[in-house]
Scaffold this motif. Structure first.
Motif, PDB file in Angstrom:
ATOM      1  N   ALA A  65       1.345  -1.225   0.225  1.00 53.22           N
ATOM      2  CA  ALA A  65       0.172   0.065   0.013  1.00 53.22           C
ATOM      3  C   ALA A  65       0.720   1.060   0.111  1.00 53.22           C
ATOM      4  N   TYR A  66       2.281   1.218   1.022  1.00 53.49           N
ATOM      5  CA  TYR A  66       2.680   2.726   0.781  1.00 53.49           C
ATOM      6  C   TYR A  66       3.333   2.555  -0.523  1.00 53.49           C
ATOM      7  N   SER A  67       4.222   1.035  -1.411  1.00 54.55           N
ATOM      8  CA  SER A  67       4.426   1.501  -2.688  1.00 54.55           C
ATOM      9  C   SER A  67       3.457   2.380  -3.408  1.00 54.55           C
ATOM     10  N   LYS A  68       2.326   2.007  -3.601  1.00 55.62           N
ATOM     11  CA  LYS A  68       1.382   3.231  -4.447  1.00 55.62           C
ATOM     12  C   LYS A  68       0.421   4.118  -3.279  1.00 55.62           C
ATOM     13  N   GLU A  69       1.871   5.080  -2.872  1.00 49.82           N
ATOM     14  CA  GLU A  69       1.790   6.170  -2.036  1.00 49.82           C
ATOM     15  C   GLU A  69       0.422   6.314  -1.454  1.00 49.82           C
ATOM     16  N   CYS A  70       0.136   5.421  -0.823  1.00 52.39           N
ATOM     17  CA  CYS A  70      -1.019   5.551   0.677  1.00 52.39           C
ATOM     18  C   CYS A  70      -0.128   5.841   1.381  1.00 52.39           C
ATOM     19  N   LYS A  71      -0.851   7.260   2.444  1.00 53.38           N
ATOM     20  CA  LYS A  71       0.227   7.901   3.417  1.00 53.38           C
ATOM     21  C   LYS A  71      -0.377   6.878   4.309  1.00 53.38           C
ATOM     22  N   TYR A  72      -1.654   6.773   5.058  1.00 57.11           N
ATOM     23  CA  TYR A  72      -2.643   6.404   5.882  1.00 57.11           C
ATOM     24  C   TYR A  72      -3.123   4.829   5.464  1.00 57.11           C
ATOM     25  N   ILE A  73      -2.943   4.075   6.353  1.00 64.35           N
ATOM     26  CA  ILE A  73      -3.216   2.335   5.946  1.00 64.35           C
ATOM     27  C   ILE A  73      -3.993   2.489   7.678  1.00 64.35           C
ATOM     28  N   ALA A  74      -4.978   1.473   7.595  1.00 66.57           N
ATOM     29  CA  ALA A  74      -5.741   1.146   8.612  1.00 66.57           C
ATOM     30  C   ALA A  74      -5.805  -0.290   8.506  1.00 66.57           C
ATOM     31  N   GLY A  75      -6.022  -1.122   9.791  1.00 60.73           N
ATOM     32  CA  GLY A  75      -6.718  -1.806   9.449  1.00 60.73           C
ATOM     33  C   GLY A  75      -7.707  -2.243  11.139  1.00 60.73           C
ATOM     34  N   ILE A  76      -8.473  -3.445  10.727  1.00 57.29           N
ATOM     35  CA  ILE A  76      -9.749  -3.183  11.377  1.00 57.29           C
ATOM     36  C   ILE A  76      -9.696  -4.604  11.287  1.00 57.29           C
ATOM     37  N   ASP A  77     -10.842  -4.795  12.318  1.00 58.24           N
ATOM     38  CA  ASP A  77     -10.994  -6.354  13.724  1.00 58.24           C
ATOM     39  C   ASP A  77     -11.847  -6.553  14.401  1.00 58.24           C
ATOM     40  N   VAL A 162      -9.130  10.365   6.738  1.00 59.63           N
ATOM     41  CA  VAL A 162      -9.450   9.279   6.946  1.00 59.63           C
ATOM     42  C   VAL A 162      -8.141   8.629   6.635  1.00 59.63           C
ATOM     43  N   PRO A 163      -8.256   6.553   6.564  1.00 62.00           N
ATOM     44  CA  PRO A 163      -7.273   6.218   5.782  1.00 62.00           C
ATOM     45  C   PRO A 163      -7.435   6.546   4.446  1.00 62.00           C
ATOM     46  N   ASP A 164      -6.234   6.415   3.537  1.00 60.87           N
ATOM     47  CA  ASP A 164      -5.732   6.217   2.206  1.00 60.87           C
ATOM     48  C   ASP A 164      -6.285   4.865   1.610  1.00 60.87           C
ATOM     49  N   HIS A 165      -5.942   3.722   2.588  1.00 59.63           N
ATOM     50  CA  HIS A 165      -6.739   2.342   2.731  1.00 59.63           C
ATOM     51  C   HIS A 165      -6.928   1.637   3.697  1.00 59.63           C
ATOM     52  N   LEU A 166      -7.426   0.579   3.515  1.00 58.20           N
ATOM     53  CA  LEU A 166      -8.157  -0.191   4.361  1.00 58.20           C
ATOM     54  C   LEU A 166      -7.736  -1.912   4.312  1.00 58.20           C
ATOM     55  N   LEU A 167      -7.243  -2.543   5.395  1.00 64.29           N
ATOM     56  CA  LEU A 167      -6.922  -4.001   5.510  1.00 64.29           C
ATOM     57  C   LEU A 167      -7.904  -4.317   6.434  1.00 64.29           C
ATOM     58  N   ILE A 168      -9.145  -4.886   6.113  1.00 61.93           N
ATOM     59  CA  ILE A 168      -9.504  -6.205   6.869  1.00 61.93           C
ATOM     60  C   ILE A 168     -10.191  -7.529   6.905  1.00 61.93           C
ATOM     61  N   ASP A 169      -9.757  -7.688   8.472  1.00 64.22           N
ATOM     62  CA  ASP A 169     -10.287  -9.230   8.588  1.00 64.22           C
ATOM     63  C   ASP A 169     -11.400  -9.938   7.877  1.00 64.22           C
ATOM     64  N   ALA A 170     -11.418 -10.851   7.533  1.00 61.25           N
ATOM     65  CA  ALA A 170     -12.282 -11.717   5.927  1.00 61.25           C
ATOM     66  C   ALA A 170     -13.300 -11.073   5.705  1.00 61.25           C
ATOM     67  N   VAL A 171     -13.893  -9.523   6.409  1.00 56.95           N
ATOM     68  CA  VAL A 171     -15.166  -9.209   5.894  1.00 56.95           C
ATOM     69  C   VAL A 171     -15.018  -8.219   4.840  1.00 56.95           C
ATOM     70  N   HIS A 172     -16.801  -7.504   3.925  1.00 53.79           N
ATOM     71  CA  HIS A 172     -16.557  -6.712   3.056  1.00 53.79           C
ATOM     72  C   HIS A 172     -17.137  -5.562   3.526  1.00 53.79           C
ATOM     73  N   LEU A 173     -16.352  -4.283   3.375  1.00 51.27           N
ATOM     74  CA  LEU A 173     -17.679  -3.192   3.690  1.00 51.27           C
ATOM     75  C   LEU A 173     -18.049  -2.904   2.794  1.00 51.27           C
ATOM     76  N   LYS A 174     -19.365  -2.009   2.164  1.00 53.44           N
ATOM     77  CA  LYS A 174     -19.129  -0.795   1.306  1.00 53.44           C
ATOM     78  C   LYS A 174     -19.037  -0.012   1.366  1.00 53.44           C
ATOM     79  N   GLN A 175     -18.902   0.870   0.741  1.00 53.75           N
ATOM     80  CA  GLN A 175     -19.182   2.386   0.617  1.00 53.75           C
ATOM     81  C   GLN A 175     -18.180   3.535   1.630  1.00 53.75           C
ATOM     82  N   LEU A 176     -16.798   2.201   1.645  1.00 59.03           N
ATOM     83  CA  LEU A 176     -15.900   3.133   1.924  1.00 59.03           C
ATOM     84  C   LEU A 176     -15.221   4.578   1.317  1.00 59.03           C
ATOM     85  N   PRO A 177     -14.392   5.668   2.171  1.00 61.79           N
ATOM     86  CA  PRO A 177     -14.225   6.459   1.363  1.00 61.79           C
ATOM     87  C   PRO A 177     -12.246   6.682   0.342  1.00 61.79           C
ATOM     88  N   CYS A 178     -12.403   5.229   0.965  1.00 59.62           N
ATOM     89  CA  CYS A 178     -10.814   4.593   0.159  1.00 59.62           C
ATOM     90  C   CYS A 178     -10.694   3.179  -0.097  1.00 59.62           C
TER      91      CYS A 178
END
Length: 256
Positions: A65-77, A162-178
């Protein structure tokens, strides 16, 4: 070279000042105490090397994600989808790019003392974190899967920036701003998701310990609301508490 005392060698090890030259000399030292210290030291170094390698492996998704110029990367569980009682809790966290915490892993793989220590470090070092708690009544109203997604979205919405990219544990979330990606067993494959899993579990465990004081019969402090043999027996014996999930079959079947 004059042989160093055991005390001096211990201090060198403690201070991290054991050079390769000194190690080579110690290997030729015939004293059993020295060889014992050296063996323990080498074992500790091997353990740290494995932790380093595992931590690096768990930064793969973040590095991409950083290599794709994402600055803020979030994880969620989340924590608490399976129990018969208590809330489901979700946590989202943005870690700084230089974050380092050897031993970080899926919260279920860590003991309680380590989880608590890591939780404090994550909260202190994170760029931002958010935690959401969805109680058992809401779970009964919309079902546990929807409640889990609701908790995740609420936790995400608390993140600033607001994150540039979100890593989610096994769930799909819709209508995210990233951008986002769902990762199976992500809490063991991403440091961001692992950190979120620790925040969620520690938060939920503390809630269940508090509920235990109010309803000690079910032993929530030990089982965290899961359907252990003792918990199931008490459900049959005394019925359900106000914190049990009535939509879950084992609870539905008893007198509330």
């Amino acid at each position: 070279m004059e042989k160093q005392s055991i005390a001096v060698i211990k201090k060198l090890i403690k201070d991290g000042e054991l050079s390769e030259e000194v190690i080579s000399q110690l290997k030729m030292d015939e004293r059993k105490g020295v060889q014992s210290l050296l063996k323990r030291y080498e074992k500790q170094m091997m353990k740290e090397k494995l932790l380093e390698e595992n931590f690096f492996r768990m930064t793969e998704y973040e590095r991409i994600a950083y290599s794709k110029e994402c600055k803020y990367i979030a994880g969620i569980d989340e924590a608490g989808r399976g129990p018969l009682a208590g809330p489901v809790v979700a946590a989202a966290v943005i870690l700084p790019e230089d974050f380092r915490l050897l031993g970080l892993n899926d919260s279920k793989q860590l003991n309680e003392q380590t989880r608590d220590r890591f939780c404090a470090i994550i909260k202190e070092k994170s760029v931002s974190y958010g935690i959401s708690i969805i109680d058992n009544k809401k779970i009964d109203e919309i079902n546990i899967f929807e409640a889990t997604k609701l908790a995740m979205r609420e936790a995400f919405d608390k993140l600033i920036p607001v994150p540039d990219h979100l890593l989610i544990d096994a769930v799909h979330l819709k209508q995210l701003p990233c951008t986002s990606e769902s990762i199976i067993k992500g809490d063991a494959r991403s440091i961001s998701i692992a950190a979120a899993s620790i925040l969620a579990k520690v938060t939920r465990d503390n809630i269940m310990k508090a509920l235990h004081k109010e309803f000690p019969d079910y032993d929530f402090a030990s089982n965290m609301g899961y359907g252990t043999k003792h918990h199931m027996e008490k459900l049959q014996e005394v019925g359900a508490s106000p914190y049990h999930r009535k939509s879950f079959a084992p609870v539905r079947e008893v007198q509330v």
